[in-house]
Design an enzyme around this catalytic site. Structure first.
Site, PDB file in Angstrom:
ATOM      1  N   ARG A   1       0.820  -1.229   0.000  1.00 57.66           N
ATOM      2  CA  ARG A   1       0.000   0.000   0.000  1.00 57.66           C
ATOM      3  C   ARG A   1       0.849   1.272   0.000  1.00 57.66           C
ATOM      4  O   ARG A   1       0.396   2.330   0.418  1.00 57.66           O
ATOM      5  CB  ARG A   1      -0.963   0.027   1.192  1.00 57.66           C
TER       6      ARG A   1
ATOM      7  N   LYS B   1       3.193  11.772 -10.677  1.00 52.54           N
ATOM      8  CA  LYS B   1       2.322  10.975 -11.546  1.00 52.54           C
ATOM      9  C   LYS B   1       3.075   9.693 -11.896  1.00 52.54           C
ATOM     10  O   LYS B   1       4.206   9.750 -12.385  1.00 52.54           O
ATOM     11  CB  LYS B   1       1.985  11.726 -12.837  1.00 52.54           C
TER      12      LYS B   1
ATOM     13  N   GLU C   1       9.899  19.941 -23.795  1.00 57.65           N
ATOM     14  CA  GLU C   1       9.214  20.128 -22.506  1.00 57.65           C
ATOM     15  C   GLU C   1       9.804  21.324 -21.739  1.00 57.65           C
ATOM     16  O   GLU C   1       9.115  21.960 -20.949  1.00 57.65           O
ATOM     17  CB  GLU C   1       9.285  18.850 -21.655  1.00 57.65           C
TER      18      GLU C   1
ATOM     19  N   LYS D   1       7.707  23.500 -12.526  1.00 56.93           N
ATOM     20  CA  LYS D   1       6.851  22.334 -12.269  1.00 56.93           C
ATOM     21  C   LYS D   1       6.551  22.216 -10.774  1.00 56.93           C
ATOM     22  O   LYS D   1       5.409  21.918 -10.389  1.00 56.93           O
ATOM     23  CB  LYS D   1       7.496  21.047 -12.802  1.00 56.93           C
TER      24      LYS D   1
ATOM     25  N   GLU E   1      -4.283  17.738 -10.006  1.00 53.60           N
ATOM     26  CA  GLU E   1      -4.870  18.265 -11.252  1.00 53.60           C
ATOM     27  C   GLU E   1      -6.380  18.453 -11.120  1.00 53.60           C
ATOM     28  O   GLU E   1      -7.150  17.966 -11.942  1.00 53.60           O
ATOM     29  CB  GLU E   1      -4.537  17.301 -12.399  1.00 53.60           C
TER      30      GLU E   1
ATOM     31  N   ARG F   1      -2.611  22.537 -12.859  1.00 54.81           N
ATOM     32  CA  ARG F   1      -1.679  21.512 -13.349  1.00 54.81           C
ATOM     33  C   ARG F   1      -2.005  21.126 -14.791  1.00 54.81           C
ATOM     34  O   ARG F   1      -1.125  20.733 -15.550  1.00 54.81           O
ATOM     35  CB  ARG F   1      -1.704  20.279 -12.436  1.00 54.81           C
TER      36      ARG F   1
ATOM     37  N   ASN G   1      -0.186  20.429 -19.704  1.00 58.96           N
ATOM     38  CA  ASN G   1      -0.500  19.647 -20.903  1.00 58.96           C
ATOM     39  C   ASN G   1      -0.535  20.508 -22.162  1.00 58.96           C
ATOM     40  O   ASN G   1      -1.038  20.062 -23.204  1.00 58.96           O
ATOM     41  CB  ASN G   1      -1.841  18.927 -20.719  1.00 58.96           C
TER      42      ASN G   1
ATOM     43  N   HIS H   1      -0.147  19.042 -25.614  1.00 58.13           N
ATOM     44  CA  HIS H   1      -0.340  17.601 -25.516  1.00 58.13           C
ATOM     45  C   HIS H   1      -1.604  17.122 -26.242  1.00 58.13           C
ATOM     46  O   HIS H   1      -1.655  15.985 -26.687  1.00 58.13           O
ATOM     47  CB  HIS H   1      -0.391  17.158 -24.049  1.00 58.13           C
TER      48      HIS H   1
ATOM     49  N   HIS I   1      -1.117  14.595 -28.923  1.00 60.25           N
ATOM     50  CA  HIS I   1      -1.688  13.254 -28.749  1.00 60.25           C
ATOM     51  C   HIS I   1      -2.303  12.764 -30.062  1.00 60.25           C
ATOM     52  O   HIS I   1      -2.158  11.582 -30.423  1.00 60.25           O
ATOM     53  CB  HIS I   1      -2.745  13.298 -27.641  1.00 60.25           C
TER      54      HIS I   1
ATOM     55  N   HIS J   1       7.326  11.284 -27.960  1.00 60.22           N
ATOM     56  CA  HIS J   1       6.342  12.097 -27.240  1.00 60.22           C
ATOM     57  C   HIS J   1       6.736  13.585 -27.246  1.00 60.22           C
ATOM     58  O   HIS J   1       5.923  14.459 -27.572  1.00 60.22           O
ATOM     59  CB  HIS J   1       6.201  11.568 -25.814  1.00 60.22           C
TER      60      HIS J   1
HETATM   61  P1  NAD Z   1      12.432   6.647 -21.947  1.00 61.78           P
HETATM   62  O1  NAD Z   1      12.390   6.412 -20.514  1.00 61.78           O
HETATM   63  O2  NAD Z   1      11.913   5.596 -22.851  1.00 61.78           O
HETATM   64  O3  NAD Z   1      13.932   6.989 -22.363  1.00 61.78           O
HETATM   65  C1  NAD Z   1      14.213   7.273 -23.710  1.00 61.78           C
HETATM   66  C2  NAD Z   1      15.361   6.400 -24.239  1.00 61.78           C
HETATM   67  O4  NAD Z   1      16.575   6.854 -23.678  1.00 61.78           O
HETATM   68  C3  NAD Z   1      15.242   4.935 -23.868  1.00 61.78           C
HETATM   69  O5  NAD Z   1      15.691   4.170 -24.941  1.00 61.78           O
HETATM   70  C4  NAD Z   1      16.202   4.793 -22.706  1.00 61.78           C
HETATM   71  O6  NAD Z   1      16.709   3.480 -22.592  1.00 61.78           O
HETATM   72  C5  NAD Z   1      17.276   5.758 -23.079  1.00 61.78           C
HETATM   73  N1  NAD Z   1      18.053   6.338 -21.987  1.00 61.78           N
HETATM   74  C6  NAD Z   1      17.607   6.784 -20.807  1.00 61.78           C
HETATM   75  N2  NAD Z   1      18.573   7.425 -20.151  1.00 61.78           N
HETATM   76  C7  NAD Z   1      19.680   7.341 -20.929  1.00 61.78           C
HETATM   77  C8  NAD Z   1      20.997   7.854 -20.804  1.00 61.78           C
HETATM   78  N3  NAD Z   1      21.348   8.655 -19.797  1.00 61.78           N
HETATM   79  N4  NAD Z   1      21.881   7.574 -21.777  1.00 61.78           N
HETATM   80  C9  NAD Z   1      21.495   6.830 -22.878  1.00 61.78           C
HETATM   81  N5  NAD Z   1      20.254   6.378 -23.072  1.00 61.78           N
HETATM   82  C10 NAD Z   1      19.352   6.638 -22.106  1.00 61.78           C
HETATM   83  O7  NAD Z   1      11.656   7.977 -22.371  1.00 61.78           O
HETATM   84  P2  NAD Z   1      11.468   9.402 -21.676  1.00 61.78           P
HETATM   85  O8  NAD Z   1      11.307  10.345 -22.802  1.00 61.78           O
HETATM   86  O9  NAD Z   1      12.490   9.675 -20.655  1.00 61.78           O
HETATM   87  O10 NAD Z   1      10.072   9.233 -20.920  1.00 61.78           O
HETATM   88  C11 NAD Z   1       8.892   8.956 -21.628  1.00 61.78           C
HETATM   89  C12 NAD Z   1       7.901   8.372 -20.649  1.00 61.78           C
HETATM   90  O11 NAD Z   1       7.654   9.316 -19.631  1.00 61.78           O
HETATM   91  C13 NAD Z   1       6.559   8.038 -21.265  1.00 61.78           C
HETATM   92  O12 NAD Z   1       6.155   6.774 -20.840  1.00 61.78           O
HETATM   93  C14 NAD Z   1       5.622   9.106 -20.716  1.00 61.78           C
HETATM   94  O13 NAD Z   1       4.312   8.645 -20.585  1.00 61.78           O
HETATM   95  C15 NAD Z   1       6.264   9.382 -19.382  1.00 61.78           C
HETATM   96  N6  NAD Z   1       5.973  10.710 -18.832  1.00 61.78           N
HETATM   97  C16 NAD Z   1       5.545  10.775 -17.551  1.00 61.78           C
HETATM   98  C17 NAD Z   1       5.306  11.992 -16.975  1.00 61.78           C
HETATM   99  C18 NAD Z   1       4.891  12.066 -15.538  1.00 61.78           C
HETATM  100  O14 NAD Z   1       4.539  13.161 -15.069  1.00 61.78           O
HETATM  101  N7  NAD Z   1       4.968  10.971 -14.810  1.00 61.78           N
HETATM  102  C19 NAD Z   1       5.498  13.181 -17.704  1.00 61.78           C
HETATM  103  C20 NAD Z   1       5.949  13.077 -19.018  1.00 61.78           C
HETATM  104  C21 NAD Z   1       6.191  11.838 -19.581  1.00 61.78           C
HETATM  105  N1  GLY Z   2       3.458  15.931 -17.255  1.00 63.86           N
HETATM  106  C1  GLY Z   2       2.277  16.546 -16.787  1.00 63.86           C
HETATM  107  C2  GLY Z   2       2.110  16.533 -15.320  1.00 63.86           C
HETATM  108  O1  GLY Z   2       2.988  16.084 -14.603  1.00 63.86           O
HETATM  109  O2  GLY Z   2       1.097  16.940 -14.835  1.00 63.86           O
END
Ligand code: NAD
Ligand code: GLY
Length: 369
Positions: free
Chosen positions: A121, A143, A185, A227, A237, A242, A246, A249, A253, A267
């Site tokens: 939990r 998130k 971003e 942020k 949100e 918050r 987006n 987005h 999307h 993305h």
């Molecule tokens: P990712 O985690 O897939 O990383 C992108 C690529 O870079 C991958 O191939 C990874 O293996 C590689 N990588 C990571 N760090 C590295 C490094 N230092 N050196 C070499 N390669 C490296 O993608 P991302 O863009 O970091 O994140 C996208 C994800 O984040 C999505 O799933 C999206 O939904 C999520 N997201 C979440 C939030 C949130 O608020 N939680 C906000 C925006 C995006």
């Molecule tokens: N990436 C959008 C949020 O964290 O709310």
């Protein structure tokens, strides 16, 4: 080096931003390590690039690291990998007071955070983001989520980390395309709420993309500050604050959906195009002059990102693109709020947008080269 506090009653935490923080993890995270060994999650790329650095840093304070390593990519945000991770953590006797470390991009942060949210939990977790996108966005704000057959991020929880260590040195190994996607971003924070920071991006985008250490640290710090402010005001949100994060987005999307959520469009690249469209659509509604929308296009261009949707070579109509938006998570009782601009640095939620007008606008945009 900067420390930004995310002010949340009872759940506040620090985000450290700077070069070489992984080497200091043993001391910076000391309050969250209470056993001789910690559990850490990474994907193959983030582990290969920076896993040994974390091993060595924690070894200095007598802590060893047990690793759970996933394949890279969105596939790791799945029920199957979550199940394996949670079982693995339980086998290791992780207790509620323990903290699991996430070393990786947004995929690893979202997966680990969600596992931590449901394990007994809710146990603790520490984010060590290694992509620009994760440092400026996903590691901060709590998130967490996995993807399901029905769509991306549809199952998750709000679960704040105990600490974020955004080591800008980890970005040295990041592929250039991922740098660009993360930088979209960064620009977003300027466009949505800080005209001065947007002007800084206009001047310094090339340095950030080239990983100039000072520019990178400034960009990450300003983004995290923005942020943190928004999350503190509207953690879940619910007030509309918050939701401004987006920006870009909803349009983005639609483009991600049309390209099958594939490597054809990352993305962040979709968010960049989405911001251009949001700015141009704001001009169409007479909220901002066209020249202001052109500044948004120019800053995206300057970062080497696509700024025209025609360049994607999509074989679809504006109506089809608009129809993808109706699956957006922000749909609220049959209406889709759009994040538009009253000025650069002043985004707002517009609930009066007609989807037929958006479809007509997108039809025109598909022809702009
Ligand atoms: P990712 O985690 O897939 O990383 C992108 C690529 O870079 C991958 O191939 C990874 O293996 C590689 N990588 C990571 N760090 C590295 C490094 N230092 N050196 C070499 N390669 C490296 O993608 P991302 O863009 O970091 O994140 C996208 C994800 O984040 C999505 O799933 C999206 O939904 C999520 N997201 C979440 C939030 C949130 O608020 N939680 C906000 C925006 C995006
Ligand atoms: N990436 C959008 C949020 O964290 O709310």
């Amino acid at each position: 080096m900067a420390v930004i506090r995310v002010e949340l009653a009872g759940r506040g935490y620090d985000v450290h931003v700077g070069e070489g923080l992984v080497e200091e993890a043993g001391t910076l995270a000391a309050d969250f390590i209470r056993k001789p060994s910690i559990a850490a999650v990474a994907d193959r790329n983030s582990h290969a690039a920076h896993g040994q650095r974390l091993d060595a840093a924690l070894a200095k304070t007598g802590t060893s690291v047990e690793w759970f390593i996933t394949d890279p990519g969105e596939g790791a945000k799945s029920w199957a990998v979550l199940e394996r991770l949670v079982d693995w953590l339980l086998e290791r006797g992780i207790e509620r007071g323990d903290h699991v470390f996430a070393l990786g991009g947004g995929v690893i942060g979202d997966l680990t955070g969600f596992a931590a949210a449901v394990l007994k939990r809710g146990c603790g977790f520490v984010q060590v983001p290694t992509t620009l996108l994760a440092q400026v966005d996903s590691s901060v704000g709590g998130k967490t989520a996995i993807n399901t057959r029905a769509g991306k991020n549809l199952v998750g929880a709000f679960h704040q980390p105990a600490l974020v260590l955004a080591d800008t040195a980890t970005l040295a190994t990041l592929p250039p395309r991922e740098m660009g996607a993360g930088y979209a971003e960064v620009i977003k924070y300027g466009v949505l709420g800080d005209a001065e920071f947007f002007a800084w991006c206009e001047e310094n985008g090339a340095e950030v993309i080239a990983r100039d250490p000072a520019a990178l640290e400034y960009a990450v710090t300003k983004s995290v500050e923005a942020k943190a402010r928004i999350v503190a005001e509207d953690e879940r949100e619910t007030t509309g604050k918050r939701a401004l994060l987006n920006l870009g987005h909803t349009f983005g999307h639609a483009l991600e959906a049309e390209t099958g959520f594939s490597d054809r469009l990352l993305h962040g690249e979709a968010v960049a195009l989405g911001m251009v469209l949001a700015a141009r659509y704001s001009a169409r509604r007479d909220y901002i002059p066209l020249e202001e929308a052109a500044r948004v296009t120019a800053v995206i261009d300057g970062a080497g990102l696509r700024s025209e949707i025609a360049s994607l070579g999509l074989d679809c109509t504006g109506e089809k693109l608009a129809s993808h938006m109706l699956h957006d998570k922000k749909m609220d009782a049959g209406t889709l709020p759009f994040i538009l601009l009253r000025a650069i640095g002043e985004a707002f939620l517009d609930k009066s947008v007609e989807m037929a007008d958006v479809a007509a606008f997108l039809e025109e945009q598909l022809r702009v080269h």
